[in-house]
Write a protein that holds these residues in place. Structure first.
Motif, PDB file in Angstrom:
ATOM      1  N   ILE A  72      10.156   5.190   4.350  1.00 53.06           N
ATOM      2  CA  ILE A  72       9.594   6.221   3.471  1.00 53.06           C
ATOM      3  C   ILE A  72      10.681   6.795   2.553  1.00 53.06           C
ATOM      4  CG2 ILE A  72       8.676   8.590   3.463  1.00 53.06           C
ATOM      5  CD1 ILE A  72       6.979   7.733   5.944  1.00 53.06           C
ATOM      6  N   GLU A  73      11.877   6.955   3.103  1.00 51.68           N
ATOM      7  CA  GLU A  73      12.971   7.562   2.339  1.00 51.68           C
ATOM      8  C   GLU A  73      13.834   6.532   1.599  1.00 51.68           C
ATOM      9  OE1 GLU A  73      14.946   9.830   5.361  1.00 51.68           O
ATOM     10  OE2 GLU A  73      13.309  11.300   5.478  1.00 51.68           O
ATOM     11  N   ASP A  74      13.598   5.245   1.831  1.00 47.54           N
ATOM     12  CA  ASP A  74      14.416   4.180   1.245  1.00 47.54           C
ATOM     13  C   ASP A  74      14.171   4.077  -0.258  1.00 47.54           C
ATOM     14  OD1 ASP A  74      15.926   1.942   0.695  1.00 47.54           O
ATOM     15  OD2 ASP A  74      14.839   0.598   2.043  1.00 47.54           O
ATOM     16  N   GLU A  75      15.252   4.179  -1.028  1.00 51.04           N
ATOM     17  CA  GLU A  75      15.154   4.058  -2.488  1.00 51.04           C
ATOM     18  C   GLU A  75      15.851   2.804  -3.008  1.00 51.04           C
ATOM     19  OE1 GLU A  75      16.576   7.745  -4.137  1.00 51.04           O
ATOM     20  OE2 GLU A  75      14.935   8.896  -3.265  1.00 51.04           O
ATOM     21  N   SER A  76      16.227   1.906  -2.099  1.00 47.15           N
ATOM     22  CA  SER A  76      16.912   0.674  -2.519  1.00 47.15           C
ATOM     23  C   SER A  76      15.915  -0.308  -3.129  1.00 47.15           C
ATOM     24  CB  SER A  76      17.632   0.034  -1.330  1.00 47.15           C
ATOM     25  OG  SER A  76      16.707  -0.398  -0.359  1.00 47.15           O
ATOM     26  N   PRO A  77      16.388  -1.191  -4.033  1.00 50.17           N
ATOM     27  CA  PRO A  77      15.494  -2.185  -4.637  1.00 50.17           C
ATOM     28  C   PRO A  77      14.864  -3.062  -3.555  1.00 50.17           C
ATOM     29  CG  PRO A  77      17.657  -2.216  -5.704  1.00 50.17           C
ATOM     30  CD  PRO A  77      17.762  -1.319  -4.506  1.00 50.17           C
ATOM     31  N   GLY A  87       4.965  15.623   2.571  1.00 53.35           N
ATOM     32  CA  GLY A  87       5.248  16.900   3.227  1.00 53.35           C
ATOM     33  C   GLY A  87       5.650  16.769   4.684  1.00 53.35           C
ATOM     34  N   ILE A  88       5.534  15.569   5.256  1.00 53.31           N
ATOM     35  CA  ILE A  88       5.932  15.380   6.647  1.00 53.31           C
ATOM     36  C   ILE A  88       7.390  14.929   6.652  1.00 53.31           C
ATOM     37  CG2 ILE A  88       5.500  14.110   8.780  1.00 53.31           C
ATOM     38  CD1 ILE A  88       2.987  15.492   8.179  1.00 53.31           C
ATOM     39  N   LYS A  89       8.263  15.778   7.140  1.00 53.97           N
ATOM     40  CA  LYS A  89       9.678  15.431   7.150  1.00 53.97           C
ATOM     41  C   LYS A  89      10.151  15.051   8.551  1.00 53.97           C
ATOM     42  CE  LYS A  89      10.595  16.157   2.850  1.00 53.97           C
ATOM     43  NZ  LYS A  89      10.600  15.037   1.979  1.00 53.97           N
ATOM     44  N   ARG A  90       9.561  15.654   9.545  1.00 53.29           N
ATOM     45  CA  ARG A  90       9.985  15.407  10.929  1.00 53.29           C
ATOM     46  C   ARG A  90       8.754  15.139  11.791  1.00 53.29           C
ATOM     47  NH1 ARG A  90      15.215  17.558  11.065  1.00 53.29           N
ATOM     48  NH2 ARG A  90      15.563  19.122   9.493  1.00 53.29           N
ATOM     49  N   GLU A  91       9.030  14.629  12.961  1.00 51.50           N
ATOM     50  CA  GLU A  91       8.008  14.442  13.994  1.00 51.50           C
ATOM     51  C   GLU A  91       6.813  13.617  13.533  1.00 51.50           C
ATOM     52  OE1 GLU A  91       7.711  16.972  17.129  1.00 51.50           O
ATOM     53  OE2 GLU A  91       8.912  18.570  16.288  1.00 51.50           O
ATOM     54  N   LEU A  92       7.080  12.402  13.088  1.00 53.24           N
ATOM     55  CA  LEU A  92       6.004  11.486  12.723  1.00 53.24           C
ATOM     56  C   LEU A  92       5.082  11.222  13.904  1.00 53.24           C
ATOM     57  CD1 LEU A  92       7.760   8.736  10.568  1.00 53.24           C
ATOM     58  CD2 LEU A  92       6.243  10.532   9.792  1.00 53.24           C
ATOM     59  N   SER A  93       5.621  11.335  15.119  1.00 51.25           N
ATOM     60  CA  SER A  93       4.832  11.042  16.313  1.00 51.25           C
ATOM     61  C   SER A  93       3.636  11.976  16.458  1.00 51.25           C
ATOM     62  CB  SER A  93       5.696  11.101  17.563  1.00 51.25           C
ATOM     63  OG  SER A  93       6.226  12.399  17.725  1.00 51.25           O
ATOM     64  N   LYS A  94       3.682  13.143  15.813  1.00 53.11           N
ATOM     65  CA  LYS A  94       2.572  14.094  15.911  1.00 53.11           C
ATOM     66  C   LYS A  94       1.489  13.842  14.866  1.00 53.11           C
ATOM     67  CE  LYS A  94       5.066  17.755  18.182  1.00 53.11           C
ATOM     68  NZ  LYS A  94       5.552  19.122  18.167  1.00 53.11           N
ATOM     69  N   ASN A  97       0.828  -1.215   0.000  1.00 50.74           N
ATOM     70  CA  ASN A  97       0.000   0.000   0.000  1.00 50.74           C
ATOM     71  C   ASN A  97       0.864   1.267   0.000  1.00 50.74           C
ATOM     72  OD1 ASN A  97      -2.860  -1.133   0.494  1.00 50.74           O
ATOM     73  ND2 ASN A  97      -1.571  -2.205   1.973  1.00 50.74           N
ATOM     74  N   ARG A  98       2.070   1.172  -0.553  1.00 44.19           N
ATOM     75  CA  ARG A  98       3.049   2.265  -0.469  1.00 44.19           C
ATOM     76  C   ARG A  98       2.528   3.591  -1.045  1.00 44.19           C
ATOM     77  NH1 ARG A  98       8.446   3.151   0.794  1.00 44.19           N
ATOM     78  NH2 ARG A  98       9.528   4.657  -0.506  1.00 44.19           N
ATOM     79  N   SER A  99       1.838   3.544  -2.162  1.00 47.54           N
ATOM     80  CA  SER A  99       1.352   4.798  -2.763  1.00 47.54           C
ATOM     81  C   SER A  99       0.448   5.556  -1.798  1.00 47.54           C
ATOM     82  CB  SER A  99       0.596   4.514  -4.061  1.00 47.54           C
ATOM     83  OG  SER A  99       1.474   3.999  -5.015  1.00 47.54           O
ATOM     84  N   TYR A 100      -0.443   4.836  -1.133  1.00 49.46           N
ATOM     85  CA  TYR A 100      -1.341   5.487  -0.163  1.00 49.46           C
ATOM     86  C   TYR A 100      -0.548   6.002   1.041  1.00 49.46           C
ATOM     87  CZ  TYR A 100      -4.933   6.345   3.290  1.00 49.46           C
ATOM     88  OH  TYR A 100      -5.727   6.948   4.244  1.00 49.46           O
ATOM     89  N   VAL A 101       0.353   5.172   1.564  1.00 49.61           N
ATOM     90  CA  VAL A 101       1.139   5.561   2.738  1.00 49.61           C
ATOM     91  C   VAL A 101       1.947   6.820   2.441  1.00 49.61           C
ATOM     92  CG1 VAL A 101       2.985   4.861   4.331  1.00 49.61           C
ATOM     93  CG2 VAL A 101       1.235   3.196   3.646  1.00 49.61           C
ATOM     94  N   LEU A 102       2.626   6.847   1.293  1.00 51.21           N
ATOM     95  CA  LEU A 102       3.432   8.020   0.939  1.00 51.21           C
ATOM     96  C   LEU A 102       2.569   9.263   0.779  1.00 51.21           C
ATOM     97  CD1 LEU A 102       6.074   6.585  -1.572  1.00 51.21           C
ATOM     98  CD2 LEU A 102       6.320   7.013   0.886  1.00 51.21           C
ATOM     99  N   LEU A 103       1.372   9.083   0.249  1.00 47.82           N
ATOM    100  CA  LEU A 103       0.448  10.207   0.114  1.00 47.82           C
ATOM    101  C   LEU A 103       0.066  10.761   1.491  1.00 47.82           C
ATOM    102  CD1 LEU A 103      -0.992  11.748  -2.174  1.00 47.82           C
ATOM    103  CD2 LEU A 103      -2.950  10.254  -1.805  1.00 47.82           C
TER     104      LEU A 103
END
Length: 197
Positions: free
Chosen positions: A169-174, A108-115, A98-104
């Motif tokens: 979220i930031e991982d670009e590895s295969p 714009g959220i770069k920091r503080e995922l906890s919030k 479900n990566r497309s939905y999760v990334l959506l």
């Protein structure tokens, strides 16, 4: 055409995720119900708003992860460490599907995922999971201190999950291979620290 019956929470989540990915958030619950051919009132049997549905999505991912783990015959005999690793690997497999939905959701959220309020139900499910896997703890012979220790351990692993989520979220590895390595190293480090304490 007759309206669909037996509308489940899972169906509503599936339709909502598809709608968001294809056209953005629906304008209203009424239009969402019309698009998917069900009564608007059926939506309210499960959710009060799109926001409450969004909060449920990540909780459902966690519940599905735990369900899949318990379906595995050998899981009950796993060590606490292996149970945690299995949770992470299974959870991130579900997120990858479900990566497309999760990334959506995290755009714009770069920091503080906890919030991020959409993670509230995930946090509840995950903390419950951590409590269930019987992590090794020091018995301080004091109920208050033991409770503080339990809360601290659970919060520590919650922060670990958030760090792994940010990494993924930031991982670009295969095939997100770097995330798998990060999971293994994170869990090993946390268990090493617990054994030192």
């Amino acid at each position: 055409m007759s309206k669909k019956k037996n509308i489940t929470q899972e169906k509503l989540i599936e339709w909502y995720m598809n709608a968001v990915l294809l056209a953005g958030q629906p304008n209203s619950i009424f239009s969402f119900a019309q698009e998917n051919n069900f009564e608007e009132s059926d939506f309210y049997k499960h959710f009060s708003s799109f926001e409450s549905l969004e909060k449920a999505v990540f909780g459902v991912f966690a519940k599905e992860t735990i369900y899949l783990l318990h379906k595995t015959e050998a899981y009950k005999d796993y060590s606490s460490k292996d149970k945690l690793l299995s949770f992470y690997f299974t959870f991130f497999e579900l997120l990858t599907v479900n990566r497309s939905y999760v990334l959506l959701q995290f755009k714009g959220i770069k920091r503080e995922l906890s919030k991020l309020s959409v993670l509230k139900e995930l946090r509840t499910e995950f903390i419950h999971f951590i409590d269930e896997i019987s992590l090794e703890k020091i018995d301080f012979k004091n109920e208050k201190i033991n409770k503080i220790q339990d809360k601290t351990i659970a919060e520590g692993y919650w922060m670990q999950l958030l760090l792994i989520l940010k990494f993924w979220i930031e991982d670009e590895s295969p095939n997100f291979e770097k995330t798998d390595v990060f999971i293994e190293k994170s869990v090993k480090a946390s268990f090493d620290i617990q054994q030192i304490a």
